[in-house]
Write a protein that holds these residues in place. Structure first.
Motif, PDB file in Angstrom:
ATOM      1  N   LYS A  57       0.815  -1.209   0.000  1.00  0.00           N
ATOM      2  CA  LYS A  57       0.000   0.000   0.000  1.00  0.00           C
ATOM      3  C   LYS A  57       0.850   1.262   0.000  1.00  0.00           C
ATOM      4  N   LYS A  58       1.999   1.191   0.676  1.00  0.00           N
ATOM      5  CA  LYS A  58       2.847   2.393   0.752  1.00  0.00           C
ATOM      6  C   LYS A  58       3.472   2.739  -0.603  1.00  0.00           C
ATOM      7  N   TRP A  59       3.484   1.777  -1.609  1.00  0.00           N
ATOM      8  CA  TRP A  59       4.075   2.016  -2.928  1.00  0.00           C
ATOM      9  C   TRP A  59       3.045   2.490  -3.947  1.00  0.00           C
ATOM     10  N   THR A  60       1.806   2.745  -3.448  1.00  0.00           N
ATOM     11  CA  THR A  60       0.754   3.218  -4.354  1.00  0.00           C
ATOM     12  C   THR A  60       0.540   4.713  -4.259  1.00  0.00           C
ATOM     13  N   THR A  61       1.476   5.400  -3.698  1.00  0.00           N
ATOM     14  CA  THR A  61       1.369   6.863  -3.567  1.00  0.00           C
ATOM     15  C   THR A  61       1.702   7.518  -4.900  1.00  0.00           C
ATOM     16  N   PRO A  62       1.295   8.773  -5.177  1.00  0.00           N
ATOM     17  CA  PRO A  62       1.553   9.460  -6.455  1.00  0.00           C
ATOM     18  C   PRO A  62       3.028   9.687  -6.753  1.00  0.00           C
ATOM     19  N   ARG A  63       3.916   9.653  -5.704  1.00  0.00           N
ATOM     20  CA  ARG A  63       5.343   9.942  -5.944  1.00  0.00           C
ATOM     21  C   ARG A  63       6.091   8.762  -6.566  1.00  0.00           C
ATOM     22  N   VAL A  64       5.575   7.575  -6.399  1.00  0.00           N
ATOM     23  CA  VAL A  64       6.314   6.374  -6.848  1.00  0.00           C
ATOM     24  C   VAL A  64       6.584   6.384  -8.351  1.00  0.00           C
ATOM     25  N   PRO A  65       5.586   6.611  -9.241  1.00  0.00           N
ATOM     26  CA  PRO A  65       5.891   6.591 -10.686  1.00  0.00           C
ATOM     27  C   PRO A  65       6.935   7.617 -11.090  1.00  0.00           C
ATOM     28  N   TYR A  66       6.933   8.789 -10.437  1.00  0.00           N
ATOM     29  CA  TYR A  66       7.936   9.798 -10.794  1.00  0.00           C
ATOM     30  C   TYR A  66       9.333   9.397 -10.327  1.00  0.00           C
ATOM     31  N   MET A  67       9.352   8.691  -9.186  1.00  0.00           N
ATOM     32  CA  MET A  67      10.656   8.178  -8.723  1.00  0.00           C
ATOM     33  C   MET A  67      11.197   7.151  -9.732  1.00  0.00           C
ATOM     34  N   ILE A  68      10.320   6.268 -10.181  1.00  0.00           N
ATOM     35  CA  ILE A  68      10.761   5.250 -11.157  1.00  0.00           C
ATOM     36  C   ILE A  68      11.268   5.930 -12.431  1.00  0.00           C
ATOM     37  N   ILE A  69      10.505   6.893 -12.930  1.00  0.00           N
ATOM     38  CA  ILE A  69      10.903   7.602 -14.160  1.00  0.00           C
ATOM     39  C   ILE A  69      12.235   8.313 -13.969  1.00  0.00           C
ATOM     40  N   THR A  70      12.372   8.984 -12.824  1.00  0.00           N
ATOM     41  CA  THR A  70      13.604   9.752 -12.570  1.00  0.00           C
ATOM     42  C   THR A  70      14.812   8.836 -12.460  1.00  0.00           C
TER      43      THR A  70
END
Length: 841
Positions: free
Chosen positions: A670-683
């Motif tokens: 659940k903690k990996w479903t926050t809006p920041r995760v996809p941007y972290m992956i992209i970055t």
């Protein structure tokens, strides 16, 4: 006067052994009585004796050469016989009528030197005898190279060049006319063996070849003349060098006439180049056009007047003069008693008052003096050496303690020092001196045999071979004056292989001499710009041969340009394609509040669309002239925008999976479903690719280069990646991200269609990977601008695959199925409401 010799007194004496008679009869020896005297026949060389006498009288009248000194001379008729030549030599050394070896009865005047003999074999024996006493010997006609050996013949000199010079000259004559395929025939004696040895060496050194070598015997019965002529006839060599005397050549010429051999050109050595025996009409069909070497001819001022002024009754050597007179005028002196008496002598008596000027024979023909001029030169050389001895300065001489010898009492060996250094300026302007081997400067006349009106042949001087020519042009030939065989105006050819034109090279035939060759076209990229080229030359890297392969022209420079139809097409597709993602982006902005846009992570989709637009545009960096800046950045830009694109897809894929897995009770995702995760992956994913590109561009940056090897005749201007390892690392990392996205999406493909993009991502990544997997072998097989075109095609195709697979279904729903773009349709059933909340960000 002895039976075969005369003495003309003087303060100093020189000797001369001259074959005035050129043949001899040998009476039968019974061994019951003392052998009778030999009988001399064929009285021909009387002019040579008169040349020595004329030179002596001319020197005695000069005040600048041996002043107050009178020259006298011995003269001996050897009759061209070896035993007579030895007898005459010993007679001069003894000084009395009887020849006594190792004894000299003459106290004075001193004998300075001896001139003779004409034949090389006789001169060798004579030189061995005179060399024992260090008496200088000067030959006027001996040409054998063996006589240049100073260890055996230390006191021998000559006023004719050695056969070595003649042999070299004949070889150079062959090369001068570009005859590369010649036959050689010679007499089987020292003259022939030594002569052909040098000719063969010089011809081979000059790049020509010898078709055959034949040695002939003097006795026709000792050889198979038929086979010799058969070899000459069947050979393709049209030029034949004959190094022999006319006696050896006569049987060969007779057989050639018998076998009807034609089309052969003879090169004559000096031994037969002016032969009267071969100049008869019988041999005109064979010898017409012959070119040969003859001893240099010259004139002696006043000599003809001297020859015509002699009187047979008061000339030194009256017996010889009477012999000459009788043969010249066909008369007989009344007191003639020897075997040559004419039966009807009383009917035609000689008076001695006959006029020689009315005669035209070899005696008073001074137009081409050769042997006589050489004797004349020899006398002057001796006189000049004696004059140098006479002018020796006290305490500066060559003898022990720098003493000088005197003309009144000198030994013959003391004259050798001056002969070695003598220099005589003759009336024709030439200077005579001797090299360390006793040889004078080599000069020959080049004669050509012209047919006469009566069918006979005459020798015409057409040039000169002078090794001392200061202009280094040893040959001086008047080509227009040469009569070629069969009356041809052009120089005949004598080659084993036909001349190779420009654009070809000579290739030797297996097992044959190098002159027998075939003409082979120059290989690709090579030229030959001269005929008969041995090898072809590569054009410079930026040039290419023309169709004839005889010139190099600049190669056309090729690259994928905007002027090229292929470049224009790809550029147009790229520009048009980049508009599509932007149009979808505009569509998503307009419908950003609709469920289908919100359900697919609106912001990530926008980033993906922008990156796809840049993917289309980065294809333009591969079109146009490869500038250094363009080469440096285009692959890095391509790698970064595609990494950004694939990173967005990977982020969308992972978040979809996390969203469904997080719905399970007690899930730690659940903690990996926050809006920041996809941007972290992209970055993170993009930063890794950025790091690889920075390292690549720093350590081994790409650069533009000219590639002339890819396609013959064309220079490709392309970007060299410099480090293939870095390029494939960048491309491999991109493939790795795509593979991870494909794998994750494939595993999530069974999730409900209405809730995720797994199937769309699976198809898009499958298409993306397929394009780039196909690009690798295709790029390796393509060349030049087509390699660049293949990469542009892969960029456009893979980008279109992502656009179509990822966004075409959504755009279709938004534009054409708006009723499906609702929460109820999106969620389906109430039990999915909770799940819907997890995937909307």
């Amino acid at each position: 006067m002895g039976p075969q010799g005369i003495l003309v007194p003087g303060d100093l004496l020189i000797g001369g052994v001259v074959p005035i008679h050129v043949a001899k009869l040998y009476p039968t020896v019974t061994f019951h009585e003392m052998p009778p005297a030999d009988i001399c026949t064929m009285f021909e060389n009387y002019q040579q004796l008169q040349a020595m006498r004329y030179a002596v009288e001319e020197i005695n009248q000069r005040s600048d050469l041996l002043p107050n000194i009178t020259l006298g001379f011995y003269a001996y008729d050897s009759c061209a016989a070896l035993q007579s030549e030895i007898k005459g030599t010993l007679w001069m050394l003894t000084g009395k009528t009887e020849e006594v070896p190792n004894y000299c009865c003459r106290k004075s005047p001193p004998l300075a030197a001896i001139i003779g003999h004409s034949k090389s074999t006789y001169s060798m024996l004579m030189a061995h005898i005179l060399g024992l006493y260090k008496v200088p010997q000067i030959s006027y006609f001996s040409t054998s190279s063996l006589l240049s050996d100073r260890t055996q013949f230390s006191s021998f000199f000559r006023t004719v060049p050695s056969d070595v010079f003649q042999s070299r000259g004949l070889a150079h004559l062959v090369l001068h006319f570009n005859w590369t395929w010649v036959g050689l025939i010679a007499s089987n004696d020292d003259y022939g063996y030594k002569g052909l040895e040098v000719i063969k060496q010089e011809i081979t050194k000059g790049g020509a070849c010898v078709a055959y070598i034949i040695y002939m015997s003097r006795n026709p019965m000792d050889q198979n003349i038929h086979n010799i002529v058969q070899v000459i006839k069947e050979s393709s060599a049209r030029v034949l060098v004959a190094f022999c005397t006319d006696v050896y050549l006569i049987p060969v010429l007779d057989e050639m006439l018998k076998q009807n051999v034609t089309g052969k050109s003879f090169i004559a050595s000096e031994a037969w180049s002016i032969s009267n025996v071969l100049s008869v009409p019988k041999y005109s069909s064979l010898l017409s056009g012959t070119i040969g070497f003859a001893f240099h001819s010259s004139t002696i001022p006043g000599f003809q007047r001297f020859l015509n002024s002699i009187n047979p009754l008061n000339t030194p050597g009256t017996m010889w003069s009477k012999f000459f007179w009788e043969e010249a005028f066909g008369c007989t002196f009344s007191n003639q008693t020897n075997s040559s008496d004419i039966v009807n002598a009383l009917e035609n008596p000689c008076t001695g008052d006959e006029d020689l000027e009315n005669l035209q024979n070899s005696y008073n023909d001074v137009s081409n003096l050769r042997a006589s001029y050489n004797i004349y030169t020899a006398v002057y050389v001796i006189a000049k050496a004696l004059d140098d001895l006479n002018h020796c300065q006290t305490l500066a001489g060559p003898l022990f303690n720098k003493y000088c010898a005197t003309l009144e009492n000198f030994e013959p060996w003391q004259l050798l020092h001056y002969l070695k250094k003598v220099r005589v300026k003759l009336s024709n302007g030439r200077e005579v001196y001797f090299d360390e081997d006793g040889n004078p400067p080599a000069v020959y006349d080049i004669v050509n045999w012209h047919p006469g009106s009566d069918g006979s042949l005459r020798q015409v001087k057409v040039g000169r071979y002078d090794t001392m020519d200061t202009s280094r042009n040893v040959f001086s030939i008047n080509i227009s004056a040469i009569w070629w065989p069969s009356g041809n105006e052009e120089i005949p050819l004598s080659v084993c292989g036909q001349s190779c034109p420009e654009g070809f090279r000579k290739a030797a035939r297996r097992g044959e001499p190098v002159c027998c060759f075939e003409c082979v076209p120059c290989a690709q990229g090579e030229i030959s710009n001269q005929t008969d080229s041995i090898e072809c030359w590569k054009c410079p890297w930026d040039m290419w041969p023309n169709s004839k392969r005889d010139r190099c022209f600049p190669k056309p420079i090729e690259f994928l340009s905007y002027d090229d139809s292929l470049g224009i097409t790809l550029a147009a597709i790229s520009v048009f394609s980049c508009v599509v993602p932007l149009a979808i982006f505009r569509l998503f902005i307009h419908y950003k509040s609709t469920p289908i846009v919100r359900a697919n992570n609106h912001l990530v989709s926008c980033v993906l669309l922008v990156s796809l637009s840049f993917c289309f545009l980065c294809a333009l960096a591969f079109i146009g002239y490869p500038q250094p800046e363009k080469c440096l950045l285009r692959q890095a830009a391509f790698g970064l925008v595609f990494t950004l694109c694939v990173s967005c897809i990977l982020a969308k894929t992972i978040i979809v999976v996390f969203a469904f897995m997080a719905t399970k009770p007690g899930s730690s995702l659940k903690k990996w479903t926050t809006p920041r995760v996809p941007y972290m992956i992209i970055t993170i994913c993009t930063f890794i690719q950025l790091t690889l590109c920075v390292i690549w561009l720093t350590i081994s940056p790409p650069f533009p280069q000219y590639n002339s090897e890819a396609k013959p005749g064309i220079i490709f201007v392309e970007c060299d990646e410099n480090s293939p390892y870095a390029f494939w690392c960048m491309l491999g990392y991109l493939g790795f991200l795509a593979s991870v996205s494909f794998t994750v999406a494939f595993l999530a493909r069974r999730l409900p269609d209405n809730f995720n993009e797994a199937k769309l991502i699976t198809f898009s990544m499958l298409a993306f990977l397929s394009v780039w997997v196909y690009f690798i072998p295709a790029s390796l097989s393509a060349q030049g601008k087509y390699t660049v075109a293949m990469e542009i095609f892969a960029i456009l195709t893979s980008t279109w695959a992502l656009v179509i697979c990822m966004f075409l279904p959504k755009c279709f729903v938004i534009l054409f199925r708006p009723n499906m773009n609702s929460k109820e349709n999106l969620m389906g059933k109430d039990r999915r409401k909770e799940i819907k909340k997890k995937i909307i960000f």
